[in-house]
Write an enzyme that holds these catalytic residues in place. Structure first.
Site, PDB file in Angstrom:
ATOM      1  N   ASP A 207       6.014   6.150  -7.809  1.00 24.49           N
ATOM      2  CA  ASP A 207       7.321   5.502  -7.874  1.00 24.49           C
ATOM      3  C   ASP A 207       8.432   6.431  -7.392  1.00 24.49           C
ATOM      4  O   ASP A 207       8.457   7.614  -7.726  1.00 24.49           O
ATOM      5  CB  ASP A 207       7.600   5.092  -9.328  1.00 24.49           C
ATOM      6  CG  ASP A 207       8.873   4.285  -9.450  1.00 24.49           C
ATOM      7  OD1 ASP A 207       8.896   3.163  -8.927  1.00 24.49           O
ATOM      8  OD2 ASP A 207       9.849   4.785 -10.046  1.00 24.49           O
ATOM      9  N   GLU A 261       5.982   5.386  -2.756  1.00 21.51           N
ATOM     10  CA  GLU A 261       7.093   4.443  -2.594  1.00 21.51           C
ATOM     11  C   GLU A 261       8.240   5.249  -1.999  1.00 21.51           C
ATOM     12  O   GLU A 261       8.929   5.999  -2.694  1.00 21.51           O
ATOM     13  CB  GLU A 261       7.523   3.829  -3.931  1.00 21.51           C
ATOM     14  CG  GLU A 261       8.510   2.682  -3.702  1.00 21.51           C
ATOM     15  CD  GLU A 261       9.602   2.536  -4.741  1.00 21.51           C
ATOM     16  OE1 GLU A 261      10.304   1.524  -4.696  1.00 21.51           O
ATOM     17  OE2 GLU A 261       9.772   3.428  -5.592  1.00 21.51           O
TER      18      GLU A 261
HETATM   19  O1  TEU Z   1      12.189   1.515  -7.120  1.00 17.25           O
HETATM   20  C1  TEU Z   1      12.839   2.564  -6.503  1.00 17.25           C
HETATM   21  C2  TEU Z   1      13.926   2.202  -5.588  1.00 17.25           C
HETATM   22  O2  TEU Z   1      14.546   3.087  -5.074  1.00 17.25           O
HETATM   23  C3  TEU Z   1      14.302   0.782  -5.313  1.00 17.25           C
HETATM   24  O3  TEU Z   1      13.286  -0.091  -5.250  1.00 17.25           O
HETATM   25  C4  TEU Z   1      15.395   0.417  -6.233  1.00 17.25           C
HETATM   26  O4  TEU Z   1      15.147  -0.776  -6.919  1.00 17.25           O
HETATM   27  C5  TEU Z   1      16.639   0.285  -5.424  1.00 17.25           C
HETATM   28  O5  TEU Z   1      16.771   1.410  -4.656  1.00 17.25           O
HETATM   29  C6  TEU Z   1      17.853   0.099  -6.260  1.00 17.25           C
HETATM   30  O6  TEU Z   1      18.970   0.435  -5.516  1.00 17.25           O
HETATM   31  C7  TEU Z   1      11.223   1.841  -8.045  1.00 17.25           C
HETATM   32  C8  TEU Z   1      10.643   0.595  -8.652  1.00 17.25           C
HETATM   33  O7  TEU Z   1       9.986  -0.152  -7.661  1.00 17.25           O
HETATM   34  C9  TEU Z   1      11.733  -0.163  -9.334  1.00 17.25           C
HETATM   35  O8  TEU Z   1      11.268  -1.349  -9.893  1.00 17.25           O
HETATM   36  C10 TEU Z   1      12.318   0.730 -10.418  1.00 17.25           C
HETATM   37  O9  TEU Z   1      13.435   0.096 -10.972  1.00 17.25           O
HETATM   38  C11 TEU Z   1      12.731   2.087  -9.876  1.00 17.25           C
HETATM   39  O10 TEU Z   1      11.737   2.668  -9.064  1.00 17.25           O
HETATM   40  C12 TEU Z   1      12.970   3.064 -11.007  1.00 17.25           C
HETATM   41  O11 TEU Z   1      11.756   3.453 -11.563  1.00 17.25           O
END
Ligand code: TEU
Length: 541
Positions: A207, A261
Site C-alpha cells: 500500500d 501501489e
Molecule cells: O491509497 C493510496 C493513495 O495514494 C490513493 O489511492 C489515495 O486514495 C489518494 O491518493 C487520495 O488522494 C491506498 C489505498 O488504496 C487507499 O484505500 C487508502 O486509503 C490509502 O492507501 C491509505 O492507506
C-alpha cells in the site's frame, strides 16, 4: 502452474467487507468468501487480492491496521484466513494480501506506547513526532497536506492532559506514519512478510508504496506537481527497502510476488521500482485514469510497454479498484478521465454509453500484454452507487469539507441474487454496512449468469479465452505485440500471428480485416462492421 504465473495473470480484488456475509451481520467476512470460491474459480481468475483484513478501527476502511498478524473479528480469525488460503489454492486460485507499511492505526500497540511514553521517549521515534511551531507549539511542524485533505499533522494530549507534540499522518489522523529510518520498523515489516508467506500467500500488495520513506528534515514542499524525489514521495531509500523485501520473497520461491501501489506522474520513475531485484510488478494507474479516447490510450499503452520492456517487468492493466469511480459511471460522463480532485456529487452520466465503453475497455485491457486486475463488481458492470450523506464512511468525504463524495460508492456490498437488498449478500434480511441501491435486481450475479449479453458473460468468456490462448496474457514468445493501422480513432493490435484486437472509439463503423474469425465482441457487429465504442477480438488463423 509456472513460477512466473504473475506475468500474465488475471487478479481479482476482493473487498472483504463487501463480498459475502456468512454470519448475517450485514458486513462481509472470510467465511462468506469461502462459500463463493466456486464463483471466482468459474470466472477464470488466477489470484485474489484481499484489501486489508486485519484488526482495525476502520478509520480508513481497514488501511488503519492495528495488528498485522491477525484478522479483524468482523471478518473471522486467523484459522479462517488459513482455511481460505488453502481452499482457494485447492480450486487453483492464489492469494495476495495487502500490507500497509506507510502507517499503522492509532490503536496499534506502538502508537499507544508512543503516546504513553511522552515527549522525547524512544517509543516516539518509530513515528514522526515533532514539536509545533508558533509561540506555544500551536501550529503544525510543517505545511504538509494530508492525501485526504487538511493538515497532515495532529496534536496529541500529553500525559498531563495538556496539548503536547504533533504527529505526522499523510492520510487520516487515525493513521500515524511510521519512521522508516528506524531499524525496528524495518525489521518488523520483514517479519510480517515472513508471517504471511509462511501461511502460503502468493503475493503482497504494498500500500502507498511510493510514500513510505521521508526526508527526515521534513522540509516544506513546493505547491507545484513534482517529478523525481520529493520530501515524502519516491525517495531513493525505497529502492533499498524493497530490494530487501524482494530477497525475502525470493527465499520462498520465484512464484511469490511483490506488487507496488505506486502513483507517480513520471513513467520512468515508476519503472525504477520494477528493475531486476526490486518489485515484481506495480499497478498501472496511468492507463486506469486515462480518458476514453483512442489517442490518449495509445500514448499510455506505448509508454507503459516501453518502460516495462526496458526493465523486463510485465505491464499491468487496471480499470478500477476500491479507490476510484466505477468504470460504467466514469465512461458515461463528459469527462471520462479519472482524478481524485474532480470528484463531485451529482456529476451526470449516461450509464448505457458508459457500460458500452466499459465493455470495450475490458476487452482492450484483457488483450494487452501483461497482467489484468479487476475489482469485485466490475465484472457485473456495477455503477458507482449514491450513498446517503449520513451513511458515508470514507474519511475523504469529511476531510474535503463535504465536497468529495468519497470512495464508498464503489465499495457497496456485492449483489449476488434476488430482487431487493441485500441481494443474497447476507443470509437474511439485514441492513448492510453500506446501503445497496434498490434497483440492482437486474445486476446481480445470478441475473447475469444466464444472459449471454451480460457483463458477467463477457468477462467470463474473455477471461477464459485469455487463459486458454498462448498468445494472450503475458504471451511470451507466442503473443508478440504489434500495432495495426485500421484508421483514425481505432486502436488495433496483433498478439502473435493470429490474434487481433480492434477498438473503435467515436469514429463510427470500422471495417474489420477480411477473413478474420470473430472470437468475441463487446457490442454486436453492424453489417459485419465494428460500431463506435466497441472492441472485437479476432483470429486470423
Ligand atoms: O491509497 C493510496 C493513495 O495514494 C490513493 O489511492 C489515495 O486514495 C489518494 O491518493 C487520495 O488522494 C491506498 C489505498 O488504496 C487507499 O484505500 C487508502 O486509503 C490509502 O492507501 C491509505 O492507506
Amino acid at each position: 502452474m509456472s513460477t512466473d504465473w504473475w506475468r500474465g495473470a488475471a487478479i481479482y480484488q476482493v473487498y472483504p467487507r463487501s463480498f459475502g456475509d456468512a454470519n448475517g451481520d450485514g458486513s462481509g467476512d472470510l467465511a462468506g468468501v469461502r462459500t463463493r470460491l466456486a464463483y471466482l474459480a468459474g470466472l477464470g481468475v488466477d489470484a485474489l487480492w484481499f484489501t486489508p483484513w486485519y484488526p482495525s478501527p476502520m478509520a480508513d476502511g481497514g488501511y488503519d491496521v492495528a495488528d498485522y498478524r491477525a484478522i479483524d473479528p468482523l471478518f473471522g480469525d486467523l484459522a479462517e484466513a488459513e482455511a481460505l488460503i488453502r481452499d482457494a489454492a485447492a480450486v487453483g486460485v492464489r492469494t495476495i494480501i495487502d500490507v500497509v507499511p506507510n502507517h499503522v492505526s492509532d490503536q496499534h500497540v506502538w502508537f499507544g506506547a508512543a503516546l504513553a511514553a511522552g515527549r522525547g521517549a524512544p517509543e516516539r521515534e518509530r513515528f514522526w513526532f515533532r514539536d509545533g511551531r508558533g509561540t506555544d507549539g500551536e501550529l503544525p511542524p510543517n505545511g504538509w497536506i494530508s492525501e485526504f485533505g487538511g493538515s497532515a499533522w495532529s496534536r496529541v494530549t500529553g500525559p498531563d492532559g495538556r496539548p503536547e507534540q504533533w504527529y505526522l499522518h499523510l492520510f487520516a489522523p487515525g493513521q500515524p506514519d511510521l519512521n522508516w529510518g528506524h531499524p525496528e520498523v524495518v525489521a518488523e515489516h520483514e517479519e510480517i512478510l515472513r508471517f504471511w508467506f509462511d501461511r502460503g500467500v502468493a503475493g503482497i500488495r504494498i500500500d502507498s508504496a511510493a510514500l513510505v520513506a521521508k526526508d527526515e528534515r521534513l522540509p516544506d514542499v513546493p505547491g507545484t506537481p513534482h517529478r523525481g524525489e520529493h520530501p515524502y514521495v519516491d525517495r531513493e531509500d525505497l529502492q533499498g527497502i524493497y530490494r530487501s523485501w524482494r530477497r525475502i520473497a525470493e527465499s520462498y520461491g520465484p512464484d511469490r510476488v511483490l506488487i507496488g501501489e505506486i502513483w507517480l506522474p513520471d513513467a520512468e520513475r515508476f519503472a525504477r521500482y520494477l528493475r531486476p531485484g526490486v518489485l515484481h510488478s506495480a499497478f498501472n494507474f496511468d492507463f486506469m485514469a486515462a480518458p476514453w479516447d483512442g489517442k490518449a490510450l495509445r500514448v499510455s499503452i506505448e509508454q507503459t510497454l516501453d518502460v516495462h520492456d526496458r526493465v523486463g517487468a510485465p505491464a499491468t492493466w487496471v480499470l478500477s479498484n476500491h479507490d476510484v469511480t466505477r468504470p460504467v459511471t466514469r465512461y458515461g460522463r463528459e469527462d471520462t478521465a479519472f482524478a481524485f480532485d474532480t470528484k463531485r456529487f451529482g456529476t451526470p452520466t449516461d450509464l448505457a454509453l458508459g457500460t458500452r465503453r466499459a465493455r470495450a475497455a475490458a476487452l482492450l485491457a484483457m488483450a494487452l500484454p501483461g497482467a489484468f486486475y479487476l475489482f469485485q463488481g466490475e465484472e457485473l458492470g456495477l455503477p458507482e452507487a449514491d450513498i446517503p450523506i449520513d451513511r458515508i464512511e470514507d474519511p475523504m468525504h469529511a476531510r474535503s469539507g463535504g465536497l468529495d463524495p468519497g470512495r464508498d460508492g464503489c465499495r457497496v456490498p456485492f449483489p449476488w441474487s434476488g430482487t431487493e437488498p441485500p441481494y443474497g449478500f447476507s443470509p437474511r434480511p439485514v441492513e448492510t454496512w453500506l446501503p445497496q441501491p434498490v434497483d440492482w435486481g437486474s445486476r446481480t450475479a445470478a441475473a447475469q449468469a444466464g444472459d449471454p449479453g451480460s457483463m458477467l458473460s463477457l468477462y467470463r468468456t474473455a477471461l477464459r479465452l485469455r487463459r486458454d490462448r498462448p498468445d494472450l496474457g503475458a504471451g511470451d514468445g507466442a503473443g508478440r505485440f504489434a500495432w495495426l493501422d485500421l484508421g483514425p480513432d481505432v486502436l488495433a493490435f496483433a498478439r502473435g500471428d493470429r490474434f487481433v484486437s480492434v477498438t473503435s472509439f467515436s469514429g463510427g463503423p470500422v471495417d474489420l480485416p477480411a477473413h478474420a474469425r470473430v472470437l468475441l465482441t463487446s457490442s454486436p457487429l453492424e453489417d459485419g462492421r465494428l460500431p463506435s465504442d466497441a472492441t472485437a477480438w479476432l483470429d486470423l488463423g
